[in-house]
Design an enzyme around this catalytic site. Structure first.
Site, PDB file in Angstrom:
ATOM      1  N   CYS A   1      19.904 -31.396 -11.593  1.00  0.00           N
ATOM      2  CA  CYS A   1      20.441 -31.317 -12.966  1.00  0.00           C
ATOM      3  C   CYS A   1      21.335 -32.523 -13.264  1.00  0.00           C
ATOM      4  CB  CYS A   1      21.216 -30.002 -13.099  1.00  0.00           C
ATOM      5  SG  CYS A   1      22.277 -29.880 -14.541  1.00  0.00           S
TER       6      CYS A   1
ATOM      7  N   CYS B   1      24.798 -31.776 -14.539  1.00  0.00           N
ATOM      8  CA  CYS B   1      25.602 -31.240 -13.433  1.00  0.00           C
ATOM      9  C   CYS B   1      26.188 -32.374 -12.609  1.00  0.00           C
ATOM     10  CB  CYS B   1      24.757 -30.353 -12.514  1.00  0.00           C
ATOM     11  SG  CYS B   1      24.060 -28.898 -13.297  1.00  0.00           S
TER      12      CYS B   1
END
Length: 131
Positions: free
Chosen positions: A30, A33
Site C-alpha cells: 500500500c 501506507c
C-alpha cells in the site's frame, strides 16, 4: 519507544495494559501506507508516553477482519480500552499531531457515560412502533 507489531496473540494484552494506544492498519503493498509510515514513526518519537502499534493487514487478516478494516491505511485510537477514533486515510503530520492532542484532551468518564447512555437507549428500544 518504537512501534509495536500487533498480532491476534498480543492485541488484547497490549490494549488492556496501556491506557492510550494508536494503531496503524497497513500493508507493505500500500503506497499511502508507506508514505504515512515516517509520519507515524515521527509522532511515536514525539509522544513517548503513548503506545504506537501497527497491524500488517496481510499477515493479520483475522485481526483486520475483526475491526472491519476495508481501506488502508486506517488509524485507530484506543483509550482505556474504548475505540475513540477510527478513520481510513494517511494523515499529514500536522493533522496527526492535532488528532493526538484532541484524543488526549477527551474526558474518558464523559465518553463512557455517553456510551452507557446510548447502550441503555438501544436496550430500551424494541424496534417496534407503539400501538
Amino acid at each position: 519507544m518504537a512501534t509495536v507489531e500487533l498480532t491476534k496473540e498480543n492485541f488484547d494484552r497490549t490494549v488492556s495494559d496501556n491506557p492510550f494506544v494508536l494503531i496503524d492498519f497497513w500493508a507493505g503493498w500500500c503506497r499511502p501506507c508507506l508514505q504515512f509510515a515516517p509520519v507515524y514513526e515521527k509522532a511515536s518519537e514525539a509522544n513517548p508516553d503513548l503506545v504506537f502499534a501497527k497491524v500488517d493487514t496481510e499477515a493479520q487478516q483475522e485481526l483486520a477482519g475483526a475491526f472491519e478494516i476495508s481501506s488502508i491505511p486506517t488509524l485507530m485510537i484506543v483509550r482505556d480500552q474504548v475505540a475513540i477514533f477510527a478513520q481510513p486515510g494517511a494523515l499529514p503530520e500536522a493533522a496527526l499531531t492535532d488528532l493526538i492532542a484532541q484524543a488526549r484532551a477527551l474526558d474518558m468518564d464523559e465518553v463512557r457515560a455517553k456510551i452507557a447512555a446510548e447502550q441503555a437507549k438501544g436496550a430500551g428500544d424494541s424496534g417496534t412502533p407503539e400501538s
